[in-house]
Design an enzyme around this catalytic site. Structure first.
Site, PDB file in Angstrom:
ATOM      1  N   MET A   1       7.417  -0.816   3.936  1.00 23.38           N
ATOM      2  CA  MET A   1       6.429  -1.807   4.335  1.00 23.38           C
ATOM      3  C   MET A   1       6.986  -3.213   4.424  1.00 23.38           C
ATOM      4  O   MET A   1       6.476  -4.037   5.173  1.00 23.38           O
ATOM      5  CB  MET A   1       5.265  -1.813   3.322  1.00 23.38           C
TER       6      MET A   1
ATOM      7  N   VAL B   1      12.566  -7.316   0.744  1.00 25.39           N
ATOM      8  CA  VAL B   1      12.571  -8.228  -0.401  1.00 25.39           C
ATOM      9  C   VAL B   1      13.806  -9.113  -0.319  1.00 25.39           C
ATOM     10  O   VAL B   1      14.925  -8.617  -0.135  1.00 25.39           O
ATOM     11  CB  VAL B   1      12.555  -7.450  -1.736  1.00 25.39           C
TER      12      VAL B   1
ATOM     13  N   ASP C   1       1.426   4.744  -7.653  1.00 20.51           N
ATOM     14  CA  ASP C   1       2.765   4.994  -7.067  1.00 20.51           C
ATOM     15  C   ASP C   1       3.821   4.944  -8.164  1.00 20.51           C
ATOM     16  O   ASP C   1       4.888   4.366  -7.980  1.00 20.51           O
ATOM     17  CB  ASP C   1       3.068   3.960  -5.986  1.00 20.51           C
TER      18      ASP C   1
END
Length: 644
Positions: free
Chosen positions: A21, A24, A133
């Site tokens: 998604m 970082v 998750d």
């Protein structure tokens, strides 16, 4: 993104990781002067409202939590079409990295990590947040010893108890049965995922595996998690019981949340059987049947009870009387026959012993020559695909432990080397560590800009990089051969880190442009030519100047920015001061004549004083004379007569 600043506050320095998604980055908070981790959603997902909503949900969920075992969230925002999340920067490895390195963890490591994970998860459950998750990739093991749980991107409120829609979110290997069958999750689903992770830490493997995700999902829904003691001798019955309790298929049979599981884990470590208020702890198996204590039959047991020792008869004896009274051959012929039978018997025994020795020698030779006891050579697998390298080692009956290491020559993902190195001789069944290349190691980039060319080349080499070439030379106020910029081969500015032995190209200064103002055109042309520039007459121009003599250079005209050696330039040459013609004021009244000269840019004077006489006077001429050309501001004396 590297080099950009989000919302004029977060300066992106380098990339840390990339996920499905978002990416970082390591960044600097310019306002608070601290390092942070910035999670930026992929641009192609920003148009999807569901992804954007989930991304923003992570910020809201995580920002509600404050616990030493949870990664802190500082900020969230949008800038230039990018949605981002600002988090605590934690130099660390993940639990997944540790499992790859060690294969399985010790009991002490497992309990320490589990206690920290359950503590952070309990804080989330107390805030009515379900992680959804939980997996080793989201457990951070910091360099300073801290253990933190992060990535609440799939978090939901506990009270919502909603389904996921057409697809289940999270990693299939850690999904609870209710998520697989009904798509519904609560705090007990996190407990199930923790139990799977606890099993993996103890054994080094996941309890359910398969070639397709649906195969794994089916096992979660229809199979019990096996006991970890079947895989590891270090696992105690208490740990087996804890794994079985946390991974029950029915949510009602598990701990109601992470806090209850943590209480049992803490009590187990202190030697207690169960914490106060714990729900039912399921039994994981019945008692083993008690083995029989004797193999005697009834008659032997009775004889033993009566003090009589029961022994089997000798296999060489067929008749007890014959043993007591051996028969002696009556004749010499009988004695010779008996001796022949004894020698034949000894010969058969010796032959049998010889056969046994031959077979034993052959077996030993096979065992140590080609069998399990033989040694094999570690093959050279450097530069091959990782799966092919692993297969080549396993064909030699070697066990393979894969780890990651940097390599200057082997592409990312391929086999780089083995430990022990190729050519070594090992026993079959030995473990060989196989390195999966991560490409060149990232090294800190030294300060290069502002150095002389020689010093910059030395600094590049000393830092572990390779000097490429000087890609551009341009005129600058810095001295000649001063480094103005350091770039990668694609022409991009370098970040804080750069791959080891990577080529670094430089842009250097040619020194300042020559100052040719005030020179004659010929002298200026010679100076510019010597500096490597080309004087183009078409770029030249002329201008009046009251300060620079006619024919001298006023300024240098450039056609490019920046200016490089060989570029064309032009000269602006002075025409000297601009001259104006003195107008004819004869016949005009003296005052009118003076006003006319003033309007023409001159300074008129007269011998007739101001007053009544000036009104009677008429101009008869000027000095200098009419028609002459002089500079603006020149003093002009007006000649006049007075009519009485």
């Amino acid at each position: 993104m590297i080099g950009h600043t989000l919302d004029e506050r977060y300066a992106i320095r380098s990339r840390i990781a990339r996920g499905g998604m978002a990416t970082v980055y390591l960044a600097t908070d310019l306002r608070l002067e601290r390092r942070v981790a910035v999670k930026v959603m992929h641009e192609h997902l920003a148009e999807d409202e569901n992804f954007t909503r989930r991304f923003e949900q992570e910020a809201r969920s995580a920002a509600r939590l404050a616990h030493p075992n949870l990664v802190n969230v500082f900020d969230q925002g949008h800038d230039a079409g990018r949605t981002y999340l600002v988090m605590e920067y934690l130099p660390s490895i993940t639990l997944r990295d540790l499992l790859k390195q060690q294969k399985r963890l010790t009991t002490e490591q497992t309990l320490e990590i589990s206690e920290a994970v359950l503590s952070g998860l309990a804080a989330a459950h107390r805030a009515d947040i379900v992680h959804r998750d939980l997996k080793p990739e989201n457990v951070m093991l910091a360099d300073d010893g801290r253990i933190k749980l992060g990535d609440f991107g799939l978090a939901r409120a506990v009270s919502a108890n909603t389904t996921t829609g057409q697809a289940l979110l999270g990693t299939i290997a850690y999904l609870s049965p209710e998520l697989v069958t009904r798509g519904v999750a609560d705090a007990r689903s996190d407990v199930y995922a923790f139990g799977i992770m606890f099993y993996e830490m103890l054994t080094g493997t996941q309890p359910f595996t398969g070639e397709q995700p649906m195969q794994i999902a089916y096992q979660h829904a229809h199979s019990e998690v096996p006991l970890p003691s079947l895989k590891s001798d270090e696992v105690t019955p208490e740990l087996d019981q804890f794994v079985r309790w946390t991974t029950q298929r029915e949510p009602e049979d598990r701990p109601r949340d992470a806090e209850e599981a943590l209480g049992y884990l803490t009590a187990m470590q202190s030697g207690q059987t169960a914490p106060i208020g714990a729900t039912r702890v399921l039994d994981f198996g019945g008692a083993a049947p008690t083995p029989s204590t004797t193999v005697l039959d009834e008659a032997q047991r009775q004889a033993l009870a009566g003090g009589t020792t029961v022994l089997p008869a000798s296999p060489f004896d067929t008749d007890s009387q014959a043993v007591a009274e051996p028969e002696t051959p009556a004749t010499a012929l009988d004695r010779a026959a008996a001796a022949t039978r004894r020698r034949a018997k000894r010969g058969r025994v010796l032959a049998l012993i010889l056969v046994v020795l031959v077979v034993l020698a052959g077996g030993v030779g096979w065992w140590f020559g080609q069998g399990p006891g033989s040694q094999v050579t570690v093959p050279d697998v450097a530069g091959t695909e990782l799966a092919d390298a692993q297969a080549a080692l396993e064909r030699q009956d070697l066990l393979v432990d894969i780890f990651e290491c940097s390599s200057l020559t082997v592409p990312v993902g391929q086999a780089a080397a083995t430990e022990p190195k190729s050519g070594s001789r090992l026993d079959r069944g030995s473990t060989v560590r196989l390195c999966s290349s991560t490409g060149p190691a990232l090294k800190d980039v030294p300060t290069i800009v502002g150095l002389s060319l020689d010093d910059a080349m030395a600094a590049i080499t000393a830092a572990g990089f390779t000097f490429g070439e000087v890609t551009d030379t341009r005129f600058d106020e810095a001295g000649p051969e001063t480094v103005l910029a350091a770039l990668d081969p694609e022409g991009e500015q370098l970040g804080e880190q750069y791959p080891e032995q990577g080529a670094i190209n430089l842009i250097v200064s040619a020194g300042p442009l020559p100052n040719v103002a005030g020179m004659t055109a010929d002298d200026a042309t010679a100076a510019l030519t010597e500096a490597g520039l080309t004087v183009d007459p078409e770029l030249g121009s002329e201008a009046h100047s009251s300060e620079v003599a006619e024919g001298s250079v006023l300024a240098l005209t450039t056609s490019t920015d920046p200016v490089r050696p060989g570029d064309p330039v032009g000269l602006q040459v002075s025409l000297g001061p601009e001259l104006f013609e003195i107008p004819d004021v004869s016949g005009l009244g003296l005052q009118e004549a003076m006003d006319t000269l003033t309007a023409a840019g001159f300074v008129p004077t007269s011998l007739v004083p101001e007053g009544p006489l000036r009104g009677l006077a008429k101009a008869t001429g000027t000095d200098p004379a009419v028609g002459e050309r002089v500079q603006a501001g020149t003093e002009i004396r007006v000649k006049s007569t007075i009519a009485l």
